[in-house]
Write a protein that holds these residues in place. Structure first.
Motif, short mmCIF file in Angstrom:
data_model
loop_
_atom_site.label_atom_id
_atom_site.label_comp_id
_atom_site.label_asym_id
_atom_site.label_seq_id
_atom_site.Cartn_x
_atom_site.Cartn_y
_atom_site.Cartn_z
N LEU A 51 -2.43 7.66 -11.11
CA LEU A 51 -1.74 6.56 -10.42
C LEU A 51 -2.34 5.21 -10.81
O LEU A 51 -1.61 4.23 -10.98
CB LEU A 51 -1.81 6.75 -8.91
CG LEU A 51 -0.91 7.84 -8.34
CD1 LEU A 51 -1.24 8.10 -6.89
CD2 LEU A 51 0.55 7.45 -8.50
N GLU A 52 -3.64 5.16 -10.96
CA GLU A 52 -4.29 3.90 -11.37
C GLU A 52 -3.85 3.51 -12.78
O GLU A 52 -3.62 2.34 -13.06
CB GLU A 52 -5.81 4.06 -11.29
CG GLU A 52 -6.56 2.78 -11.32
CD GLU A 52 -6.27 1.89 -10.12
OE1 GLU A 52 -6.26 0.65 -10.32
OE2 GLU A 52 -6.05 2.39 -9.01
N LYS A 53 -3.70 4.49 -13.67
CA LYS A 53 -3.27 4.20 -15.03
C LYS A 53 -1.81 3.75 -15.05
O LYS A 53 -1.43 2.87 -15.83
CB LYS A 53 -3.43 5.44 -15.90
CG LYS A 53 -3.07 5.19 -17.34
CD LYS A 53 -3.29 6.41 -18.19
CE LYS A 53 -2.86 6.08 -19.61
NZ LYS A 53 -2.66 7.28 -20.39
N THR A 111 -1.31 -0.82 -4.25
CA THR A 111 -2.56 -0.13 -3.98
C THR A 111 -2.20 1.28 -3.54
O THR A 111 -1.35 1.47 -2.66
CB THR A 111 -3.34 -0.83 -2.84
OG1 THR A 111 -3.54 -2.19 -3.20
CG2 THR A 111 -4.68 -0.18 -2.62
N THR A 145 0.86 -1.18 0.00
CA THR A 145 0.00 0.00 0.00
C THR A 145 0.90 1.23 0.00
O THR A 145 1.73 1.39 0.89
CB THR A 145 -0.91 0.01 1.24
OG1 THR A 145 -1.65 -1.21 1.27
CG2 THR A 145 -1.87 1.18 1.19
N THR A 149 1.54 -6.54 -5.40
CA THR A 149 0.54 -5.70 -6.06
C THR A 149 0.54 -4.35 -5.36
O THR A 149 0.79 -4.25 -4.15
CB THR A 149 -0.86 -6.32 -5.96
OG1 THR A 149 -1.19 -6.50 -4.59
CG2 THR A 149 -0.92 -7.65 -6.68
N ALA A 160 -5.42 10.38 -8.52
CA ALA A 160 -5.78 8.97 -8.31
C ALA A 160 -5.95 8.25 -9.64
O ALA A 160 -5.51 7.10 -9.80
CB ALA A 160 -7.06 8.87 -7.48
N ALA A 161 -6.56 8.92 -10.62
CA ALA A 161 -6.71 8.31 -11.94
C ALA A 161 -5.36 8.11 -12.61
O ALA A 161 -5.12 7.08 -13.26
CB ALA A 161 -7.62 9.18 -12.81
N LYS A 194 -0.21 2.17 -12.69
CA LYS A 194 0.02 1.10 -11.73
C LYS A 194 0.83 -0.05 -12.32
O LYS A 194 1.75 -0.58 -11.69
CB LYS A 194 -1.32 0.56 -11.20
CG LYS A 194 -1.17 -0.47 -10.11
CD LYS A 194 -2.51 -1.05 -9.70
CE LYS A 194 -3.28 -0.08 -8.89
NZ LYS A 194 -4.48 -0.68 -8.27
#
Length: 161
Positions: A72-74, A96, A49, A94, A69-70, A76
């Motif tokens: 970082l999600e892209k 998060t 995390t 993984t 946040a978007a 990842k």
């Protein structure tokens, strides 16, 4: 079970790798003001995390948490690849991403302390001109005339001695 010291070292290494990759290698403008603040790894080293904060472009601009946040999600998958290459562990954890609430909590605590200081100042101003409700010395010295009369105390008990 993994050694907790090893998990802490891996978490620190993952945080460094992710922060460096966001700063130098990922060219997403949404991540320009993202700062990695902390990283935690589970005891089995399978999940990590990453806590982050987002600053505004200047002091007057609020941070854009949703776009960060978007972004970082892209990113990842790329970040996980960088972590796998940089750590050399058998299983790449993984990732998060969680927005860090410590700055907001600290700001809230500062506001509470400011209110408390203001209330303390108001009490000090009210107490400045106040007088005591009772005697100035509530702990009065005992009267000397009762100490000399020891036989009156036994009569007060009513046993008639």
């Amino acid at each position: 079970m993994v050694d907790p010291a090893r998990a802490r070292k891996l978490a620190k290494r993952i945080g460094t790798i992710v922060a460096t990759a966001i700063d130098h290698e990922i060219k997403d403008p949404r991540l320009a003001y993202v700062t990695v603040t902390d990283t935690k790894v589970t005891n089995d080293l399978h999940d990590a995390t990453v806590y982050y904060t987002v600053m505004g472009a200047d002091l007057d601009t609020p941070p854009d948490l949703e776009s960060a946040a978007a972004g970082l999600e892209k990113a990842k998958g790329v970040l996980r690849s960088k972590v796998g290459a940089g750590t050399g562990v058998r299983f790449t954890p993984t990732l998060t991403f969680v927005a860090d609430t410590v700055p907001d909590t600290a700001r809230h605590m500062e506001e509470l302390l400011a209110r408390t200081r203001a209330a303390d100042d108001a009490v000090a101003r009210a107490a400045a001109g106040a007088a005591h409700a009772g005697d100035a010395d509530p702990y009065k010295a005992p009267r000397d005339d009762q100490d000399d009369e020891g036989d009156d105390a036994s009569d007060a008990l009513g046993d008639g001695r």
